[in-house]
Design an enzyme around this catalytic site. Structure first.
Site, mmCIF file in Angstrom:
data_model
loop_
_atom_site.group_PDB
_atom_site.id
_atom_site.type_symbol
_atom_site.label_atom_id
_atom_site.label_comp_id
_atom_site.label_asym_id
_atom_site.label_seq_id
_atom_site.Cartn_x
_atom_site.Cartn_y
_atom_site.Cartn_z
ATOM 1 C CG ASP A 125 -2.350 -0.342 0.864
ATOM 2 O OD1 ASP A 125 -2.587 -0.697 -0.299
ATOM 3 O OD2 ASP A 125 -3.239 -0.283 1.740
ATOM 4 C CG ASP A 174 -5.543 -6.696 15.323
ATOM 5 O OD1 ASP A 174 -6.428 -5.899 15.708
ATOM 6 O OD2 ASP A 174 -4.345 -6.524 15.567
#
Length: 590
Positions: free
Chosen positions: A164, A317
């Protein structure tokens, strides 16, 4: 007040101000000592009487209107402190029990051996490995290298490098590294998103949308600074065999730079307790814990049935772990399987990391609470998830730590009617620090700095917690943690061995086009011209400096009140805040 030789006046309440004054020494903390300057004797009796009445009025106001709220808040924080300390004690006892009984997940037999007698051999499941990264100039090479050396059949393994980065120079470098390993017959793919939304969650979500992912059963995730050992998949994936309810296998982190400076040593203490105690105990007894975002293997079916990666928080997460838990999936933590990585070496990087780690869970709690309440899971699991996992360990801990030791304690020096018991200030915190440091026994010399630094970090954690609860703008900030790109000694030896082998092997000639040659030369020039880390001017943290002033002023007040024990704690805590406020801990890297 006619005797000018008296310089010390003791007042035991509002009415005592109008009784005959006796010469004595104040020893009780509730007795207020008024030191009159010599110039006061020159004032007229009327002015002295006026000042005396104002002072008595202040004492009355303080005793009846200021002290009670402080004492009530103090008692509330003490109760929270004791509850959280009991939780820490239970977790530590659980860890001792695990070690005593030698409880740990085990692999039975040879899980990949084929059961077909006519076609003996091994049947390995197909594993997808993802390395999400963003502008990771310092660490991309070693992470890709480590993952490409995983011991797994090449036809059953695919590596996705999910870049990214918004800097073209870094993109070219990562592409070149991927091409290098691709030429060695490694199944590795480079992916770059044009629209970079959702941070890491958006990156992972985009990668999981590829058509070929449906052919894979498991996905292993490693952040850009993680370096798994070659046997990582052989130590983790077999646990899924004959265990259809298992959704996640999480490995432990190990740190290549834990001895770099005082800041990294203190982080190592915290993270060792987190993995060896919190994660291991919750995994062994509850089959649930927060996914650490990296160094773990997911069953892709579990991800898909739990809704996949969502971009609604900065703790994607923990988000997927909670949703998988609500869907009935079980987790396993492997304390013996360690993956090398880095901890932040500068306070600025560590501060931003901790802000994200403490604001995100509160934001997630707001979003997940209705789903938790209405879920079909057992009541005791709901209680554990709401009261222990979110409230006690994510909200209460930073709240009482900041309020009790950074606000209430120094205020009691100026408002002696409100008191804190000695055992709250010293005995229990020292015991808790002792338990926290047990998983890292070599760090015992740092127990006092650890206690003081944790109180100092409560400012950042408390601010992050409020930001997450109130959904302030800083909650949605994602700052990539600055890496140094350090390697362990074993990594350096392995790299030297690979270089020697490369020199002894005949070089393979490859024909390249002019465009490819030009691009390679461009990459080489950009790598050589990459800016080196430079020393920067220390940052100033105003909140920490303001609290340093308050604590040091309270230490001086404690010294004048002959409260020596409080003086030492307030002094050392104030100095710690001053050191952190001036950015004098950790590395100063740009």
């Amino acid at each position: 007040m006619e005797n000018p030789s008296y310089s010390v006046v003791e007042i035991n309440g509002p009415d005592a101000a109008f009784q005959p004054i006796e010469k004595s020494r104040g020893k009780n903390a509730k007795q207020v000592t008024w030191v009159l300057l010599s110039r006061l004797t020159e004032l007229t009796p009327d002015l002295q009487g006026l000042l005396h009445m104002v002072y008595v009025a202040w004492l009355t106001f303080r005793a009846y209107y200021i002290a009670p709220p402080i004492q009530a808040l103090s008692n509330f924080c003490v109760v929270l402190f004791l509850i959280q300390s009991a939780d820490r004690m239970m977790l530590s006892l659980g860890c001792f029990w695990i070690k005593y009984k030698k409880i740990k997940p085990r692999i039975n037999g040879d899980p990949f051996k084929s059961d077909d007698a006519e076609a003996p051999g091994y049947e390995y499941p197909k594993v997808l490995v993802q390395i999400p990264m963003c502008n990771e100039r310092e660490v991309y090479e070693q992470s890709i290298s480590a993952v490409c050396q995983l011991d797994w059949p090449k036809d059953r393994l695919l590596i996705q490098v999910l870049d990214d980065s918004n800097e073209e120079s870094i993109q070219y470098l990562i592409k070149a590294e991927v091409d290098k390993w691709s030429q060695k017959d490694i199944n590795i793919i480079y992916r770059h998103r044009v629209v970079r939304t959702g941070y890491k969650a958006g990156n992972l979500k985009s990668a999981m949308g590829c058509d070929y992912v449906k052919d894979y059963e498991f996905v292993a995730i490693f952040d850009a600074d993680f370096q798994p050992s070659p046997d990582f998949l052989n130590l983790t994936v077999p646990h899924f065999k004959d265990n259809p309810e298992l959704g996640l296998v999480q490995a432990r982190w190990a740190f290549v730079n834990k001895d770099e400076n005082l800041l990294t040593r203190l982080q190592d203490i915290n993270l060792c307790f987190h993995f060896e105690v919190e994660q291991q105990v919750n995994g062994a007894f509850l089959n649930f814990f927060g996914f650490n975002g990296t160094a773990g293997v997911w069953r892709i079916k579990a991800l898909e049935e739990s809704g996949g990666w969502l971009e609604r928080t900065t703790v994607e997460d923990m988000d997927i772990a909670v949703r998988a838990h609500l869907n009935g999936w079980k987790f396993i933590f492997l304390n013996d399987v360690k993956v090398l990585c880095e901890v932040p070496e500068s306070f600025e990087a560590y501060r931003k990391q901790q802000h994200r780690w403490h604001s995100g869970p509160m934001q997630l709690f707001r979003l997940c609470l209705p789903a938790i309440i209405t879920s079909k899971m057992a009541i005791w699991k709901k209680v554990n998830l709401i009261l222990l996992f979110f409230l006690l360990r994510k909200l209460i801990l930073p709240f009482y730590s900041f309020t009790l030791f950074c606000i209430i304690l120094p205020l009691t020096m100026f408002v002696p009617e409100a008191e804190l018991p000695m055992w709250v200030i010293y005995y229990v915190p020292v015991l808790m620090s002792f338990l926290n440091i047990l998983p890292a026994p070599k760090s015992f010399p740092f127990i006092v700095p650890y206690l003081l630094f944790e109180n100092t970090m409560s400012v950042t954690k408390f601010n992050a917690m409020v930001s997450g609860l109130c959904q302030l703008g800083s909650t949605y900030e994602w700052v990539v943690t600055k890496k140094a790109g350090r390697s362990s000694e074993s990594d350096l030896l392995a790299a030297a061995e690979r270089d020697m082998m490369a020199k002894n092997q005949p070089q393979i000639q490859r024909v390249v086009s002019e465009s490819e040659l030009g691009e390679l030369n461009r990459l080489k020039e950009q790598k050589e011209a990459a800016p080196k880390p430079i020393k920067k001017v220390n940052k100033i943290y105003r909140k920490e400096l303001a609290l340093a002033f308050l604590l040091l002023a309270a230490a001086a007040r404690s010294l004048l009140s002959a409260q020596g024990v409080h003086f030492y704690f307030l002094l050392f805590q104030g100095v710690t805040f001053l050191v952190v406020g001036l950015d004098l801990i950790g590395e100063q890297m740009s």
